[in-house]
Design a protein around this motif. Structure first.
Motif, short mmCIF file in Angstrom:
data_model
loop_
_atom_site.label_atom_id
_atom_site.label_comp_id
_atom_site.label_asym_id
_atom_site.label_seq_id
_atom_site.Cartn_x
_atom_site.Cartn_y
_atom_site.Cartn_z
N HIS A 143 0.83 -1.20 0.00
CA HIS A 143 0.00 0.00 0.00
C HIS A 143 0.87 1.25 0.00
O HIS A 143 1.28 1.74 1.03
CB HIS A 143 -0.90 -0.03 1.24
N SER A 164 -4.51 12.26 -1.91
CA SER A 164 -4.85 10.94 -1.38
C SER A 164 -3.86 10.39 -0.36
O SER A 164 -3.88 9.19 -0.08
CB SER A 164 -4.99 9.94 -2.55
N LEU A 216 -8.61 -3.66 -0.18
CA LEU A 216 -7.22 -3.41 -0.54
C LEU A 216 -6.65 -4.56 -1.36
O LEU A 216 -5.87 -4.33 -2.30
CB LEU A 216 -6.39 -3.17 0.71
N ALA A 223 -8.08 -4.06 -4.79
CA ALA A 223 -7.47 -2.89 -5.44
C ALA A 223 -6.05 -3.20 -5.89
O ALA A 223 -5.61 -2.77 -6.97
CB ALA A 223 -7.48 -1.70 -4.48
N PHE A 245 -4.23 4.48 -9.13
CA PHE A 245 -5.68 4.66 -9.15
C PHE A 245 -6.04 6.12 -8.91
O PHE A 245 -5.29 6.89 -8.32
CB PHE A 245 -6.35 3.78 -8.09
N GLU A 304 -8.91 8.56 -7.04
CA GLU A 304 -9.67 8.40 -5.80
C GLU A 304 -11.08 7.87 -6.06
O GLU A 304 -11.57 7.01 -5.33
CB GLU A 304 -9.73 9.73 -5.06
N GLU A 349 -12.01 5.95 -8.37
CA GLU A 349 -11.95 4.53 -8.72
C GLU A 349 -11.90 3.66 -7.47
O GLU A 349 -12.54 2.60 -7.41
CB GLU A 349 -10.73 4.25 -9.60
N LEU A 350 -11.15 4.11 -6.48
CA LEU A 350 -11.08 3.35 -5.23
C LEU A 350 -12.44 3.38 -4.53
O LEU A 350 -12.90 2.37 -4.00
CB LEU A 350 -10.01 3.91 -4.32
#
Length: 588
Positions: free
Chosen positions: A284, A306, A409, A412, A424, A426, A428-429
């Protein structure tokens, strides 16, 4: 930007040699050999920042004695054309060697430190790159002083060349710190990965306990994502009299620690939290990350809103990993969350700066705090962790405990890093989270972009807990300052927005001499006595010294609005709520 040589010539080669003629004076010597790049001139640049630490640090300020020569040793003119760019008049020579020295004497995980016992090299602060050739491979040979025997780095060793390492490109080189000295190195295996721990500076650590506990964290973090992307990982730990902080890298991390803190259980668990935080970044941030954070521009700021997701979610998971590994019991874990809530909610800047803006402004605010920062800014670590908690709880409740933030997560990571091989956006997340949860989460993403209060209990209650303010109903007068006492002088270090001190004109750096005609004692106890006996609305006469002049200020005491927040089990929680709470806080 310079033009790369045509295919009529061999592919360019870049090799660095690092040596230490005067380590006691905090210097390293760097040779950068550039072969088969036949151009009229070559521009080489020093990065101005290092990924993971969002501040332009101007590493070029520590570069000196820049010279260049050709294969025969003949001098080639070098001109500095910008703050971090040097132009070599290479005249189409097939071989150019640039030589320079770097000074390093700053203790941190992101800057060079060199002395007569060891050298820590932050690559972005050490190695230049040819303009336009970030994606080019490079090799590095380290020549340690005779008294130093060990090199620790995540870089891949070149098998037939001692103390020589290879980087597939400069992004990898800049992401691979190097420790040179006599560090204590020990290893463990976890999640199918070989791990090295390089302990610098000694300490009262227990090797076997560290190996076992770090392996437990590694296994739990890997379980979340389902895969560990490395075959080898290096922990470089700098042990100081008092130390802290960490910086993540692609297959390594640099940690700061207190050398004698390992036998103190609270300090030790804090160190494990740092290990968990930086190791979680392996997925991450280093791989799953906003599209704005890669490929990197090493010349300037790389803006994103982000960081509350990247650092904040990681700050949520570091304590959660400690809970799942049973290093924190349930009570201590809830207290850690409560501490984050108190930190955020009692900071005036939380009502001024949205956490997404704090992310964007990291370059000018987070690493450059001043006396007014508490009134104007919020930490994307603390508040981001709280928003991650709310997302986790909402997903748990919406899926009856079948899914949680872990699943988001993992999905993703596979969707953006593995499949699409990009960062990505934001939104999209957010869409992916809603896909997993089956419910909208716009409320939480909106909260990242506003300063509206967070309704913690609408999320906590769903899993059988509640946030209680233990100061509710408390009527306590507050002056609104923070102070330090030194050599018998009580000096203002902070003034809180909206308080009597703020409205009445007390300044940071004012020395408080007397209150209502009574001189303060050497430890400032007289002020504490006055505040304990005063009531809201009382007027104080505060005598201060400011820039050598005496002034008396009239200050009206306001109400102390600071909360004392604690997460407690919800009274009369239903069986369904309690079940979700157990899933949330379970060790599984």
């Amino acid at each position: 930007m310079t033009t790369v040589a045509t295919s009529a010539f061999a592919a360019p080669r870049i090799h660095f040699e690092v040596s230490f003629k005067e380590p006691q004076a905090h210097y390293a010597e760097i040779k950068m050999e550039i072969s088969d790049l036949r151009q009229d001139y070559i521009d080489v640049k020093m990065p101005v920042w290092t990924p993971g630490s969002y501040l332009v640090r101007e590493y070029a300020k520590h570069v000196e004695s820049v010279e260049a020569c050709d294969a025969d040793g003949a001098y080639l003119p070098v001109q500095k054309i910008s703050k971090n760019t040097w132009r070599i008049a290479s005249n189409k020579n097939s071989s150019v060697t640039l030589s320079y020295r770097i000074y390093g004497f700053e203790v941190s995980v992101r800057t060079n430190f060199i002395d007569d016992t060891h050298a820590f090299l932050s690559p972005a602060a050490t190695f230049m790159y040819v303009d336009g050739m970030i994606d080019h491979p490079a090799t590095v040979t380290v020549i340690p002083p005779a008294a130093w025997s060990t090199i620790s780095t995540g870089l891949e060793p070149v098998s037939d060349k001692p103390n020589t390492f290879h980087a597939a490109d400069f992004d990898i080189l800049f992401d691979s710190p190097i420790e040179v000295g006599n560090q204590d190195v020990f290893t463990f295996e976890a999640a199918g990965v070989h791990h090295e721990i390089a302990m610098v500076g000694g300490g009262n650590y227990d090797k076997e306990r560290l190996k076992t506990d770090c392996a437990t964290i590694v296994e739990e973090a890997t379980r979340i994502f389902g895969v560990n992307p490395n075959k080898r990982y290096v922990f470089i730990v700098h042990n100081y009299q008092s130390g802290g902080g960490g910086l993540e890298h692609l297959n390594s991390t640099v940690l700061g620690a207190s050398r004698n803190g390992y036998q103190n259980e609270r300090s030790y668990v804090g160190f494990l939290g740092l290990v968990a935080h930086e190791y979680f970044h392996l997925w991450h941030v280093k791989r799953l990350r906003p599209i704005a954070l890669g490929p990197f521009d090493y010349d300037a700021e790389n803006y994103t809103t982000s960081l509350w997701i990247m650092e904040g979610f990681t700050a949520y998971f570091d304590n959660l990993l400690l809970r799942r590994c049973d290093f924190l019991n349930e009570s201590n874990y809830l207290q850690a969350l409560s501490t984050d809530i108190n930190t955020v909610e009692n900071r005036a800047g939380n009502k001024v700066q949205p956490v997404a803006l704090a992310s964007f402004d990291a370059w000018i605010k987070y690493y450059r705090p001043d006396e007014n920062s508490a009134n104007t800014s919020v930490s994307y670590y603390n508040k981001g962790a709280l928003l991650a908690m709310l997302l986790d709880l909402k997903i748990l409740a919406a899926t009856q405990g079948q899914k949680r933030l872990d699943d988001v997560l993992k999905m993703a990571y596979n969707e953006f890093y593995v499949k699409k091989q990009r960062g990505f956006e934001e939104h999209e997340l957010q869409s992916l989270i809603e896909q997993v949860a089956g419910v909208p989460v716009a409320d939480i993403f909106k909260a990242a972009h506003t300063v509206e209060p967070l309704d913690y209990n609408s999320y906590l209650n769903a899993v059988g807990y509640e946030l209680v303010n233990l100061n509710d109903g408390r009527e306590q007068a507050d002056l609104g300052i923070t102070m330090s006492t030194n050599d018998g002088r009580t000096v203002v270090t902070g003034v809180n927005r909206g308080t009597g001190a703020w409205d009445g004109g007390i300044n940071v750096r004012d020395e408080i001499i007397a209150i209502n005609g009574e001189r303060l004692d050497a430890n400032g106890r007289e002020l504490n006595r006055v505040l304990q006996t005063a009531t809201i609305g009382d007027e104080l006469r505060v005598l201060v010294a400011r820039d050598g002049k005496i002034r008396e200020l009239k200050i009206t005491l306001g109400k102390d609005t600071k909360g004392a927040f604690s997460i407690l089990p919800l009274q009369n929680a239903s069986a369904a709520q309690e079940k979700l709470g157990k899933i949330w806080l379970s060790l599984d």
